[in-house]
Scaffold this motif. Structure first.
Motif, short mmCIF file in Angstrom:
data_model
loop_
_atom_site.label_atom_id
_atom_site.label_comp_id
_atom_site.label_asym_id
_atom_site.label_seq_id
_atom_site.Cartn_x
_atom_site.Cartn_y
_atom_site.Cartn_z
N ILE A 1 -3.48 1.61 -2.27
CA ILE A 1 -4.34 2.38 -1.35
C ILE A 1 -4.43 3.83 -1.80
O ILE A 1 -5.51 4.42 -1.81
CB ILE A 1 -3.86 2.26 0.11
N TRP A 2 -3.32 4.44 -2.18
CA TRP A 2 -3.35 5.82 -2.68
C TRP A 2 -4.19 5.92 -3.94
O TRP A 2 -4.95 6.87 -4.13
CB TRP A 2 -1.94 6.34 -2.95
N GLN A 3 -4.06 4.95 -4.81
CA GLN A 3 -4.83 4.99 -6.05
C GLN A 3 -6.32 4.80 -5.76
O GLN A 3 -7.16 5.44 -6.39
CB GLN A 3 -4.31 3.94 -7.03
N ALA A 4 -6.66 3.96 -4.81
CA ALA A 4 -8.06 3.79 -4.43
C ALA A 4 -8.61 5.06 -3.80
O ALA A 4 -9.75 5.46 -4.05
CB ALA A 4 -8.21 2.61 -3.46
N ILE B 1 -5.94 1.29 -11.57
CA ILE B 1 -7.21 1.92 -11.22
C ILE B 1 -7.17 3.43 -11.46
O ILE B 1 -8.17 4.04 -11.82
CB ILE B 1 -7.63 1.59 -9.77
N ASN B 2 -6.03 4.04 -11.26
CA ASN B 2 -5.86 5.47 -11.45
C ASN B 2 -6.11 5.84 -12.91
O ASN B 2 -6.89 6.75 -13.22
CB ASN B 2 -4.45 5.87 -11.01
N MET B 3 -5.47 5.12 -13.82
CA MET B 3 -5.64 5.40 -15.25
C MET B 3 -7.05 5.04 -15.70
O MET B 3 -7.65 5.74 -16.51
CB MET B 3 -4.60 4.65 -16.07
N ARG B 4 -7.59 3.95 -15.16
CA ARG B 4 -8.94 3.53 -15.54
C ARG B 4 -9.97 4.59 -15.13
O ARG B 4 -10.86 4.92 -15.90
CB ARG B 4 -9.26 2.19 -14.88
N ALA C 1 -10.07 18.41 -14.03
CA ALA C 1 -8.74 19.01 -13.82
C ALA C 1 -8.23 18.69 -12.41
O ALA C 1 -7.06 18.33 -12.24
CB ALA C 1 -8.80 20.53 -14.04
N ILE C 2 -9.11 18.77 -11.44
CA ILE C 2 -8.72 18.42 -10.06
C ILE C 2 -8.35 16.94 -9.99
O ILE C 2 -7.34 16.55 -9.39
CB ILE C 2 -9.86 18.76 -9.08
N VAL C 3 -9.16 16.13 -10.63
CA VAL C 3 -8.93 14.69 -10.65
C VAL C 3 -7.58 14.37 -11.30
O VAL C 3 -6.80 13.57 -10.79
CB VAL C 3 -10.09 13.99 -11.40
N TYR C 4 -7.31 14.98 -12.44
CA TYR C 4 -6.05 14.70 -13.14
C TYR C 4 -4.86 15.20 -12.33
O TYR C 4 -3.82 14.55 -12.31
CB TYR C 4 -6.06 15.30 -14.54
N GLY C 5 -5.01 16.33 -11.65
CA GLY C 5 -3.93 16.80 -10.78
C GLY C 5 -3.66 15.81 -9.66
O GLY C 5 -2.50 15.49 -9.36
N PHE C 6 -4.72 15.32 -9.03
CA PHE C 6 -4.55 14.34 -7.97
C PHE C 6 -4.03 13.03 -8.53
O PHE C 6 -3.20 12.36 -7.90
CB PHE C 6 -5.88 14.13 -7.22
N CYS D 1 0.81 -1.21 0.00
CA CYS D 1 0.00 0.00 0.00
C CYS D 1 0.85 1.26 0.00
O CYS D 1 0.40 2.31 -0.44
CB CYS D 1 -0.96 0.03 1.18
N CYS D 2 2.04 1.18 0.49
CA CYS D 2 2.88 2.36 0.59
C CYS D 2 4.07 2.35 -0.35
O CYS D 2 4.84 3.30 -0.40
CB CYS D 2 3.37 2.52 2.03
#
Length: 183
Positions: A70-73, A135-138, A55-60, A4-5
């Motif tokens: 865990i970060w991606q989730a 999951i991030n890219m999806r 834009a916020i989502v892509y920045g995050f 997770c880290c």
């Protein structure tokens, strides 16, 4: 260190794609927000809010690239919360519009809607190569896919407003876009 880290290797190409789609969405948010306010269009305003959310989502998403699951989730969850909040904001704007009886400018809706559709199709194409990576890219790809659907709705609303001279096609599409956000 557990998974997770752990920072996992991610291509620079993913980062570059996120940077490009981030700036496209920032630009389109500003353009659509101004056009939506000036033309009294709920559909354009809803789509602009979607662009800001993206834009916020892509920045995050840029922030969590290469981090553990865990970060991606968390990023995917944050994206969902942001979209739901924007949906509620659009619903409030619809209520104000109905009370004031404003009819949007169909020509502005059509031109800006077509530009936004072009921008989002381009983003979708860029993200397509990576939509199965993690999951991030999806979730970023799903956001862009929803944007293309929303843009088509704005164009339908513009045609409806033009044909009827009524604000109701714009309101209906704005509510549908808001419902997609809330979902």
């Amino acid at each position: 260190m557990d998974r997770c880290c752990t920072v996992i290797g991610v291509s620079e190409q993913q980062r570059r794609v996120f940077r490009i789609v981030l700036w496209i969405n920032v630009f389109m948010f500003l353009l659509e927000a101004v056009a939506g306010i000036l033309s009294y269009s709920t559909a354009l305003l809803a789509d602009s809010v979607d662009m800001l959310g993206d834009a916020i989502v892509y920045g995050f998403s840029l922030y969590v690239i290469g981090r553990g699951a865990i970060w991606q989730a968390r990023a995917a969850t944050l994206k969902g919360i942001i979209m739901a909040a924007f949906g509620v904001g659009v619903l409030a704007q619809v209520i104000i519009k109905v009370l004031q009886g404003l009819v949007p400018a169909a020509e502005v809706m059509g031109v800006i809607g077509a530009l936004a559709l072009t921008a989002n199709v381009f983003c979708l194409i860029l993200l397509w190569r990576h939509h199965g990576d993690d999951i991030n890219m999806r979730s970023a790809w799903v956001c862009s896919r929803n944007d293309v659907i929303g843009n088509a709705g704005v164009l339908l609303a513009a045609v409806g407003v033009s044909l009827t001279g009524s604000a109701w096609p714009d309101i209906a599409i704005g509510l549908l876009v808001a419902a997609v956000f809330c979902r």
